[in-house]
Design a protein around this motif. Structure first.
Motif, PDB file in Angstrom:
ATOM      1  N   ARG A 200       0.831  -1.214   0.000  1.00 15.70           N
ATOM      2  CA  ARG A 200       0.000   0.000   0.000  1.00 15.70           C
ATOM      3  C   ARG A 200       0.871   1.273   0.000  1.00 15.70           C
ATOM      4  O   ARG A 200       1.693   1.475   0.890  1.00 15.70           O
ATOM      5  N   GLY A 201       0.710   2.091  -1.009  1.00 14.55           N
ATOM      6  CA  GLY A 201       1.405   3.387  -1.053  1.00 14.55           C
ATOM      7  C   GLY A 201       2.848   3.321  -1.525  1.00 14.55           C
ATOM      8  O   GLY A 201       3.494   4.365  -1.663  1.00 14.55           O
ATOM      9  N   LEU A 202       3.365   2.115  -1.780  1.00  8.33           N
ATOM     10  CA  LEU A 202       4.783   2.007  -2.139  1.00  8.33           C
ATOM     11  C   LEU A 202       4.988   2.196  -3.645  1.00  8.33           C
ATOM     12  O   LEU A 202       4.168   1.737  -4.447  1.00  8.33           O
ATOM     13  N   ASP A 203       6.103   2.833  -4.004  1.00  8.00           N
ATOM     14  CA  ASP A 203       6.420   2.978  -5.428  1.00  8.00           C
ATOM     15  C   ASP A 203       6.940   1.638  -5.970  1.00  8.00           C
ATOM     16  O   ASP A 203       7.214   0.707  -5.208  1.00  8.00           O
ATOM     17  N   ALA A 204       7.064   1.588  -7.309  1.00  7.37           N
ATOM     18  CA  ALA A 204       7.419   0.319  -7.958  1.00  7.37           C
ATOM     19  C   ALA A 204       8.770  -0.209  -7.480  1.00  7.37           C
ATOM     20  O   ALA A 204       8.925  -1.407  -7.226  1.00  7.37           O
ATOM     21  N   ALA A 205       9.736   0.689  -7.333  1.00 12.21           N
ATOM     22  CA  ALA A 205      11.077   0.240  -6.941  1.00 12.21           C
ATOM     23  C   ALA A 205      11.050  -0.368  -5.546  1.00 12.21           C
ATOM     24  O   ALA A 205      11.669  -1.410  -5.288  1.00 12.21           O
ATOM     25  N   PHE A 206      10.301   0.283  -4.624  1.00  9.32           N
ATOM     26  CA  PHE A 206      10.304  -0.257  -3.269  1.00  9.32           C
ATOM     27  C   PHE A 206       9.468  -1.533  -3.169  1.00  9.32           C
ATOM     28  O   PHE A 206       9.769  -2.418  -2.369  1.00  9.32           O
ATOM     29  N   ARG A 207       8.439  -1.646  -4.002  1.00 10.82           N
ATOM     30  CA  ARG A 207       7.673  -2.915  -4.021  1.00 10.82           C
ATOM     31  C   ARG A 207       8.592  -4.075  -4.359  1.00 10.82           C
ATOM     32  O   ARG A 207       8.497  -5.159  -3.791  1.00 10.82           O
ATOM     33  N   GLU A 208       9.488  -3.824  -5.308  1.00  9.28           N
ATOM     34  CA  GLU A 208      10.429  -4.873  -5.699  1.00  9.28           C
ATOM     35  C   GLU A 208      11.361  -5.200  -4.524  1.00  9.28           C
ATOM     36  O   GLU A 208      11.623  -6.363  -4.229  1.00  9.28           O
ATOM     37  N   ARG A 209      11.825  -4.150  -3.847  1.00  8.13           N
ATOM     38  CA  ARG A 209      12.717  -4.381  -2.705  1.00  8.13           C
ATOM     39  C   ARG A 209      11.979  -5.154  -1.608  1.00  8.13           C
ATOM     40  O   ARG A 209      12.549  -6.018  -0.946  1.00  8.13           O
ATOM     41  N   LEU A 210      10.699  -4.857  -1.453  1.00  3.62           N
ATOM     42  CA  LEU A 210       9.912  -5.544  -0.432  1.00  3.62           C
ATOM     43  C   LEU A 210       9.870  -7.043  -0.710  1.00  3.62           C
ATOM     44  O   LEU A 210      10.021  -7.858   0.209  1.00  3.62           O
ATOM     45  N   GLY A 211       9.696  -7.417  -1.979  1.00  6.51           N
ATOM     46  CA  GLY A 211       9.692  -8.836  -2.332  1.00  6.51           C
ATOM     47  C   GLY A 211      10.985  -9.498  -1.898  1.00  6.51           C
ATOM     48  O   GLY A 211      10.984 -10.597  -1.329  1.00  6.51           O
ATOM     49  N   ALA A 212      12.097  -8.816  -2.127  1.00  8.49           N
ATOM     50  CA  ALA A 212      13.404  -9.365  -1.752  1.00  8.49           C
ATOM     51  C   ALA A 212      13.545  -9.426  -0.226  1.00  8.49           C
ATOM     52  O   ALA A 212      14.096 -10.394   0.316  1.00  8.49           O
ATOM     53  N   LEU A 213      13.027  -8.414   0.468  1.00  7.87           N
ATOM     54  CA  LEU A 213      13.109  -8.400   1.939  1.00  7.87           C
ATOM     55  C   LEU A 213      12.334  -9.577   2.539  1.00  7.87           C
ATOM     56  O   LEU A 213      12.798 -10.234   3.478  1.00  7.87           O
ATOM     57  N   LEU A 214      11.163  -9.838   1.971  1.00 10.59           N
ATOM     58  CA  LEU A 214      10.346 -10.945   2.493  1.00 10.59           C
ATOM     59  C   LEU A 214      10.993 -12.289   2.174  1.00 10.59           C
ATOM     60  O   LEU A 214      10.988 -13.201   3.016  1.00 10.59           O
ATOM     61  N   ALA A 215      11.585 -12.386   0.999  1.00 11.54           N
ATOM     62  CA  ALA A 215      12.284 -13.633   0.648  1.00 11.54           C
ATOM     63  C   ALA A 215      13.460 -13.848   1.605  1.00 11.54           C
ATOM     64  O   ALA A 215      13.724 -14.981   2.037  1.00 11.54           O
ATOM     65  N   GLY A 216      14.151 -12.768   1.951  1.00 14.23           N
ATOM     66  CA  GLY A 216      15.274 -12.877   2.884  1.00 14.23           C
ATOM     67  C   GLY A 216      14.819 -13.293   4.272  1.00 14.23           C
ATOM     68  O   GLY A 216      15.472 -14.114   4.936  1.00 14.23           O
TER      69      GLY A 216
END
Ligand SMILES: Nc1ncnc2c1ncn2[C@@H]1O[C@H](COP(=O)(O)OP(=O)(O)OP(=O)(O)O)[C@@H](O)[C@H]1O
Length: 208
Positions: free
Chosen positions: A160-176
């Motif tokens: 919610r509210g995140l830009d495209a670049a940070f959405r991608e980073r979020l995916g990596a953070l959750l995978a980590g």
């Protein structure tokens, strides 16, 4: 060894007499990232809330860590939750909110400065959360959930509210987080986040 930390068996949840979840079954193993997907109103948030013991089930059973979830300190010490925007302390800065999480939870997964950097908040670390943008406040909410130790992360629309670049980073953070042995259950409308995860559809019973 049974590695399922979430077991949902034949769960029905009724809200105001209307069945929102019907005969839902789901098992989630440690280290999995599960995306709860489906249209608005299909019961994604309700499923998350039932996993947190925040909504009673009218049939079936929910077990988290081998017991029904109870909305209390012992449960929340193991489970980090990010759903609706939290209430912020008006007298504390962005950095101080993270320092607070670090102080009360102990053994942080991240140091405060590293979290500020990772979540793109370093430049606004001295601002109060209410002076951040919507996306920056969501980053802070996620940073607060991820800086503290936990075994299970329950997220409701973390994009919610995140830009495209940070959405991608979020995916990596959750995978980590999952690679380090944590388990993630996230309700999401973000196609990329869902694609990288095991998908569960509470409205269609396509669960395992
Ligand atoms: N407190 C409540 N009382 C009664 N009905 C509710 C309540 N909360 C949600 N509902 C209803 O339950 C259904 C499922 O809601 P829920 O919030 O779980 O859906 P969702 O899949 O998370 O939707 P969204 O994608 O819009 O977030 C909806 O029809 C909603 O209107």
């Amino acid at each position: 060894m049974d590695d399922k930390i979430i077991k949902v068996r034949g769960v029905t949840v009724e809200l105001e007499g209307v069945p929102v979840l019907r005969d839902l079954s789901l098992a989630v193993a440690r280290g999995e990232v599960v995306a709860v997907v489906g249209p608005n109103g299909s019961g994604k948030s309700t499923l998350l809330r039932s996993l947190a013991g925040l909504v009673p089930v009218s049939a079936g059973s929910v077990e988290v860590f081998g017991a029904p979830p109870v909305d209390g300190p012992a449960f929340w010490r193991r489970v980090a939750w990010a759903a609706d925007e939290p209430a912020w302390y008006p007298g504390l800065t962005t950095r101080e909110h993270l320092e607070l999480m670090r102080a009360v939870h102990g053994e942080p997964r991240l140091e405060v400065e590293a979290a500020l950097e990772l979540f793109g908040l370093s430049a606004r670390a001295d601002a109060p959360p209410l002076n951040l943008s919507t996306g920056q406040r969501q980053r802070l909410a996620l940073a607060a959930a991820l800086i503290r130790p936990s075994e299970l992360l329950l997220l409701d629309e973390p994009e919610r509210g995140l830009d495209a670049a940070f959405r991608e980073r979020l995916g990596a953070l959750l995978a980590g987080y999952a690679a380090a042995g944590g388990t993630v259950v996230a309700a999401t409308h973000d196609a990329a986040l869902a694609t990288g995860a095991r998908q569960v559809f509470p409205g269609n019973q396509l669960t395992s």
